[in-house]
Design a protein around this motif. Sequence first.
Motif, PDB file in Angstrom:
ATOM      1  N   THR A  84      -4.679  -4.114   4.560  1.00 29.97           N
ATOM      2  CA  THR A  84      -5.518  -3.959   3.368  1.00 29.97           C
ATOM      3  C   THR A  84      -6.310  -5.232   3.116  1.00 29.97           C
ATOM      4  O   THR A  84      -5.739  -6.308   3.075  1.00 29.97           O
ATOM      5  CB  THR A  84      -4.637  -3.733   2.121  1.00 29.97           C
ATOM      6  N   SER A  88       0.835  -1.208   0.000  1.00 28.72           N
ATOM      7  CA  SER A  88       0.000   0.000   0.000  1.00 28.72           C
ATOM      8  C   SER A  88       0.866   1.253   0.000  1.00 28.72           C
ATOM      9  O   SER A  88       0.549   2.242  -0.659  1.00 28.72           O
ATOM     10  CB  SER A  88      -0.930  -0.004   1.207  1.00 28.72           C
ATOM     11  N   ASP A 125      -4.057  -2.393  -5.666  1.00 31.68           N
ATOM     12  CA  ASP A 125      -3.462  -2.917  -4.426  1.00 31.68           C
ATOM     13  C   ASP A 125      -4.455  -3.937  -3.889  1.00 31.68           C
ATOM     14  O   ASP A 125      -5.656  -3.767  -4.021  1.00 31.68           O
ATOM     15  CB  ASP A 125      -3.325  -1.753  -3.440  1.00 31.68           C
TER      16      ASP A 125
END
Length: 477
Positions: free
Chosen positions: A348, A328, A368
Motif C-alpha cells: 500500500t 490493509s 489505511d
Amino acid sequence: MVIIGDHKQIVIPHLNRTKHDPARLSGVRLLHTHLENQPINDEDLMDLIFLRLDSIEVLTVSAQGFPISYSCAHILPTGGKNNLYEVYPLCPWDKVNFNPLATAKNLEKELERISKSASPTIREKHALLISVSTESKKVQENSLKELEALAKTAGLKVSGYFIQRVQKINPSHILGKGKLAELEIIALQKGASILIFDCELSPSQLRNLTNITERKVIDRTQLILDIFAQHAKSKAGQLQVEMAQLKYTLPRLIKQNRAFSRLAGGIGGRGPGETKLEIDRRKIRERINKIKKELDKIKRQRQTARNLRERSQIPIVALVGYTNVGKSTLLNTLTQSKVLVADKLFATLDPTSKRMRYPKNKEIIFTDTVGFIAHLPNDLKQAFSATLEELRPANLLLHVADASHPQLENQINAVKEILKELNLEDKTTLLILNKWDKLTADQQQQLKNKYPSAFPTSALNKFGLDRLTQEILKKLF
Ligand SMILES: Nc1nc2c(ncn2[C@@H]2O[C@H](COP(=O)(O)OP(=O)(O)OP(=O)(O)O)[C@@H](O)[C@H]2O)c(=O)[nH]1
Ligand SMILES: [Mg+2]
C-alpha cells in the motif's frame, strides 16, 4: 589488444566484453611487463579480481628490453577467505610451463559447477546482500533478513550474504580493498550481478565502489525507492516517488555517467527512466521544482477533502504500523471492502479511506496508509509527508503489529519512533497484535503478559475483531 604505458602505470581502457555473465571470467588475459625484477604485486591481483581476468601475467624485462622472468596468477573459484588466488613464483621466461588457455577453461568449468544451472539472464536478477556495520552479528543478520524481504519484493533473487563487523566504516569504500576482493570472489562464485549494501551509501562511496567493480551496486535506500516506484499507483504516489528518486540520484550523478548508465537498467533505476536519468542536473532540478508544485496542488486538494471530512464530524480511525503487518487486511475485514492485500513490503502506498456504518447510526472513517520501516530513507520521508498528513486529523490510531514476527518488539519501537517524528505520539493509540492465528498457545500467553493492554486479532479469521470494534466505538462516542 596491446596497451602501452609508462614506467608508472598502464591505463586499461573499458574492455568491451563479450562475456557479461556475472558468474564467468571475462575471457581476457592480461600480460604485462615489470621493469624491475618484481613478481606479481597486490595491484596486479586487484586487477585480476575486479576485471575478472582469466589470468594476469607478468614478464620482467632488463634495461635493454630483454625478457628475464615470468610469473602469473589466476583466481581460485572455490578458494576460501584467505585463498582467493593462485600465484606462481617468478621463473626464467624460457622455462615457463603455464598453459593459460587450458587453465582458463578449467576455471570456467569449476565456476560452472559452482553456480550450477541458472542461466545468465536469470543471474541478472541475482543479488548478494552485504552488511558492513559496527553492530553485532545478530543485529546485522536480522537487518539482512529484512533486506532480503525487500529484495524479494523488488523481484530479485538472493544468492548469498556477506556480513562484516568492523570497528569503523571505511569512509571511501565501505570496506578495505582486501575485503572488497573477497566480496568480488564471492559474487563471482554465487553468480550475483547486483551488490546490495544494507545501509545508505554516500555519493562518494557509491562512486568509488562502482569504479572498482563491474557489478551493479545499490543500497537499501535505492531498493526501497525501487519498490515504491513499482507499487505507486496514484498520480500523487508516483510523483512523490519520482521526487525522492531524483533527489537521491542528483548528488550521485557522475561525470562520465559510467556508473550511472549501469544504475539505469532495471532495478535501482526504475521510475525516472533511463532517458530522464541522462538529462543533466539542471533539468533534474527543474523537474524537482515542477513536481513540488504539482504535489503542493495535490496537498491542497487533499486538505480540502480532509476539511470536508472533518466538517462532516465523522470520526477518523487511521491504521498505522510496520510494513506487511496486515493493515490493509484489517481494514478490509473491519469495513468489508477490498483494498489490495499482498505478502509484499509496501503493497500500500496511497492512503485509502472507507466509511463504515455501525448500529445506532454511528459512522466511522477508516484510513489505511503506507507502512513504516526502520531507517526510512529521509528523501522518502519528506516525499511522503503529504500522504502521512492523512494521519493528522485522525481521532484514533490503530497501531497494527505482526505478533508472529521475530522482530515484533523492534518493529513496534520503530513505528513509535516514526510517530514521534511526525508529532503524532500524543494521539490515542490502540496496539493491535495481528496474525494471532500464527502463534502457539504458549506464544500467545507470553505476548499477553508482555503487552497486557494490546488487542490480539486475526484479520484473516476475524478473531478479536468484535472486542476491537467495541473498544473503538467506546473511544470515539
Ligand atoms: N496469518 C495471518 N496472515 C495475515 C493476517 N493479516 C494479514 N495477513 C497476511 O499478511 C500479508 C500482508 O498483509 P497486508 O494487509 O497487505 O499488510 P499491510 O500492513 O497492509 O502491508 P503494506 O501495505 O505492504 O505495508 C498478506 O499476505 C496477508 O494475507 C492475519 O491475521 N493472519
Ligand atoms: Mg497495505
